[in-house]
Design a protein around this motif. Sequence first.
Motif: not given
Length: 134
Positions: A5-32
């Motif tokens: 499984l290479n990736h799971v894709a999630i559609a969102t209206a705002d990737v910057a806002a959506a990526s904050k949850v992964y970076a801050e709440a989940l401590g994940a490595e997130v790209s620009d």
Amino acid sequence: MIGRLNHVAIATADVAAASKVYAEALGAEVSDPVDLPEHGVRVVFVTLPNTKVELLEPLGPGSPITAFLERNPAGGLHHVCYEVGDIRAAAAQLVASGARVLGDGEPKIGAHGKPVLFIHPKDMGGVLTEIEEV
Ligand SMILES: CC[C@H](C(=O)O)C(=O)SCCNC(=O)CCNC(=O)[C@H](O)C(C)(C)COP(=O)(O)OP(=O)(O)OC[C@H]1O[C@@H](n2cnc3c(N)ncnc32)[C@H](O)[C@@H]1OP(=O)(O)O
Ligand SMILES: [Co+2]
């Protein structure tokens, strides 16, 4: 034929806002955010130990995910991507099984610099499915 499984894709209206949850709440490595005008999306990659999450935001008027977000304003699971060794052989096998390859059937270079194709969700149990040659 089918690999990791290479990736799971999630559609969102705002990737910057959506990526904050992964970076801050989940401590994940997130790209620009990365703009992919040839695919009509802005993408953020969330790197996990065993796969990736691809956050997608529509880019430009003809984005292929605009209608999805109109149906799902809060966003949602958009597609999964499996790795294959030979994308043309994999596509031929899928077509032979009755599945529809989207677009003109020619692999395009995806967000990870590899050839990709998409299979119609109606032929994959309701799940839009991407294959990526690795
Ligand atoms: C390649 C760069 C990057 C990467 O990983 O490398 C990406 O992944 S970019 C991702 C964005 N690009 C794509 O998604 C290209 C393939 N997608 C398409 O061509 C369209 O999204 C399509 C044809 C799958 C759907 O188009 P649209 O949303 O306009 O709706 P339709 O009316 O044509 O849909 C027909 C039917 O399918 C259902 N549907 C649509 N999208 C999905 C989905 N993501 N998952 C499940 N089902 C989906 C839609 O509800 C319709 O169902 P119906 O019962 O007829 O209402
Ligand atoms: Co993808």
